[in-house]
Design an enzyme around this catalytic site. Structure first.
Site, PDB file in Angstrom:
ATOM      1  CD  GLU A  58      -6.940  -5.228   4.342  1.00 14.88           C
ATOM      2  OE1 GLU A  58      -6.172  -6.103   4.988  1.00 14.88           O
ATOM      3  OE2 GLU A  58      -6.458  -5.523   3.124  1.00 14.88           O
TER       4      GLU A  58
ATOM      5  CG  ASP B  82      -1.644  -1.161   1.487  1.00 15.21           C
ATOM      6  OD1 ASP B  82      -1.532  -2.008   0.735  1.00 15.21           O
ATOM      7  OD2 ASP B  82      -2.136  -1.443   2.728  1.00 15.21           O
TER       8      ASP B  82
HETATM    9  C1  FRU Z   1      -3.668  -3.822   3.049  1.00 13.63           C
HETATM   10  C2  FRU Z   1      -3.000  -4.269   4.038  1.00 13.63           C
HETATM   11  C3  FRU Z   1      -3.361  -3.381   5.271  1.00 13.63           C
HETATM   12  C4  FRU Z   1      -2.078  -3.455   6.422  1.00 13.63           C
HETATM   13  C5  FRU Z   1      -1.040  -3.648   5.208  1.00 13.63           C
HETATM   14  C6  FRU Z   1       0.154  -4.464   5.678  1.00 13.63           C
HETATM   15  O1  FRU Z   1      -3.093  -4.176   1.821  1.00 13.63           O
HETATM   16  O2  FRU Z   1      -3.170  -5.629   4.542  1.00 13.63           O
HETATM   17  O3  FRU Z   1      -4.595  -3.679   5.954  1.00 13.63           O
HETATM   18  O4  FRU Z   1      -2.059  -2.040   7.019  1.00 13.63           O
HETATM   19  O5  FRU Z   1      -1.627  -4.371   4.133  1.00 13.63           O
HETATM   20  O6  FRU Z   1       1.138  -4.275   4.890  1.00 13.63           O
END
Ligand code: FRU
Length: 522
Positions: free
Chosen positions: A243, A63
């Site tokens: 998320e 992300d």
């Molecule tokens: C989304 C996620 C988030 C988390 C991050 C961990 O892609 O699962 O929810 O904070 O990636 O790398």
């Protein structure tokens, strides 16, 4: 994603793998040039390496985090494993840009420490020193992220919200000594998006309870003490974890009105399979988000497979449209994509607007204006073109005529092709990558992704951006987008118009080759 034991035990092997990998890939420049046939010494010219999308020089990213504009610089932080090309040791990588196209990668901003990984979050500019962290009467940057502590024999996984600050334009960060600032003792509680509410005159945080399909809204005067104000959800699509929530205000076309968009990542269970994102449109008074559509209505930000956890930039000048960029991959196969020595990249930054359509108000997306600076000469589009290369942009208007299906075969050679087409009977725009080249690394990769689209009259309007390993389609002025990775052989570089089941006509179109952002003089 789900953080279960197998993910975490892979962490150790990722570290070992990471050390090995450094050995393999950090080669002296001349040798790496021989291996990768580079023209320049940028180190960014391997097969499939995007030339104007951000990708880290090496290792894994997911992300985007902490997107913020401050003192003339756009900051892109991102989920990063400094030790390998699979998920693990999550930290925040950092890159800056002055034009959203030329990114300069900087050292890791926030590193995993004392067994706490740095998960997704956001960055705000604290202009009035509300946090007490800013020095010399100047604004400072404050990061808000989820700290992830893996379970032990006696304790389950823990996710809490934490802060850090920087007084040197994000180059160095200090973690707040009294972290965490928000702890509900939960295993899944993550991805805080924080912004300043001018209306309520306090900081607002939207943060997710992934398994409950809820977004919690908190308020704070100082970024340290947070008070729960409201919650939203479940609503829309709930087939996986929620998320990466994002809450932002967008002008609605000509009317001088605005609406708030609450965007929520869904993994798995998205429209294209695996990870994807939905959005809700409504009103926000600084405390509560009110969806103006029925709770069951589901709107998707993108109909491809590779646009996830997108964020908008905080602190943009008021005159600028909101800008959003996402992670260009999917948890179904992110750790298998055939790229090296990096894995993961970002979508183009996209300009957002809300426009009234016959279906109601909808989100429109367009590639950032500065992309045009990479254009070569305009080439009129014809029905058969060869030698397009793998970095170009084209737009076309096609009259469907009597055809049942029309479209373009891109990155094509013989049986290898990616098709971008419109199916009149089903009324869908699609991108089909089943025969796009290297598709065998995951059963979830070779697919056709489709989006409902009503044509304007009988004409299909497309704008498409290709950058070596990706295709981003913006249809009907950005009303529908489809974002997909593709791994085509280098010599698959034809562009062909096709129509079936009747006659269609190419009305107009232009193509521009796009220079690499690494090319000299750019
Ligand atoms: C989304 C996620 C988030 C988390 C991050 C961990 O892609 O699962 O929810 O904070 O990636 O790398």
């Amino acid at each position: 994603m789900l953080y279960h034991v197998s993910k975490l035990s892979s962490t150790l092997s990722a570290r070992v793998g990471g050390i090995l990998q450094r050995f393999l890939f950090v080669l002296p420049a001349p040798l790496s040039m021989m291996l990768f046939g580079q023209a320049g010494s940028s180190g960014y010219d391997q097969p499939f390496r995007p030339q104007f999308h951000f990708s880290p020089r090496e290792h894994w990213t997911n992300d985007p985090n902490g997107l913020v504009f401050f003192d003339g610089e756009y900051h892109l932080f991102y989920q990063y494993n400094p030790f390998g090309d699979t998920w693990g040791h999550m930290s925040w990588g950092h890159a800056v840009s002055r034009d959203l196209i030329h990114w300069e990668e900087l050292p890791v901003a926030l590193a995993e420490e004392h067994g706490v990984m740095i998960f997704t979050g956001s960055v705000v500019v604290d202009k009035a020193n509300s946090s007490g962290f800013c020095l010399g009467g100047k604004p400072c940057l404050v990061a808000v992220w989820t700290g992830f502590t893996a379970k032990t024999a006696t304790k389950p996984d823990l996710q809490t919200q934490n802060i850090a600050y920087s007084n040197d334009h994000g180059r160095t960060w200090t973690k707040y000594r009294a972290n965490p600032v928000l702890n509900l003792n939960l295993t899944d509680f993550r991805d805080p998006k924080v912004f300043w509410s001018a209306q309520a005159k306090h900081w607002v945080m939207a943060v997710s309870l992934p398994n409950d399909h809820k977004i919690l809204i908190y308020g704070s005067a100082d970024l340290k003490q947070w008070k729960r104000l409201s919650e939203f959800g479940p609503a829309g699509a709930t087939g996986g974890q929620w998320e990466c929530p994002e809450l932002f205000e967008v002008p609605v076309d000509h009317k001088g009105e605005t609406r708030w968009v609450l965007k929520v990542g869904l993994n798995p269970g998205a429209v294209g399979g695996g990870s994807g994102e939905q959005y809700f449109i409504g009103h926000f008074d600084g405390e509560r988000f009110q969806n103006e559509n029925p709770a069951a209505a589901t709107l998707w930000t993108d109909y491809g497979k590779d646009c996830y956890c997108a964020l908008t930039f905080n602190n943009l000048p008021k005159t600028e449209a909101p800008l959003m960029l996402g992670w260009m991959s999917n948890w179904q196969y992110a750790d298998k994509v055939p790229t090296s020595p990096w894995r993961g990249q970002m979508t183009l930054p996209r300009k957002l607007s809300l426009r009234m359509t016959t279906d109601g108000i909808r989100l429109f997306q367009q590639p950032v204006d500065n992309l045009a600076a990479l254009r070569g000469m305009r080439i009129p589009l014809s029905e058969q073109m060869r030698g397009t290369g793998h970095q170009f942009q084209f737009s076309s208007t096609v009259s469907m005529g009597t055809a049942g299906e029309v479209g373009w075969k891109v990155l094509a050679k013989g049986d290898i092709l990616t098709s971008i087409g419109y199916d009149k009977q089903r009324r869908v725009l699609f991108v089909d990558r089943t025969h796009s080249g290297n598709v065998g690394f995951s059963k979830d990769f070779p697919v056709r992704t489709a989006a409902p689209l009503k044509l304007n009259g009988n004409s299909l309007q497309l704008s498409v951006v290709l950058d070596r390993d990706s295709v981003e389609v913006f249809a009907d002025d950005g009303r529908v987008t489809i974002t997909n990775l593709v791994f085509a052989p280098a010599d698959a570089d034809s562009l062909e118009f096709y129509a079936s089941g009747g006659k269609a006509a190419l009305v107009s179109g232009s193509l521009w080759k796009l220079r690499s952002r690494w090319a000299s003089g750019h």
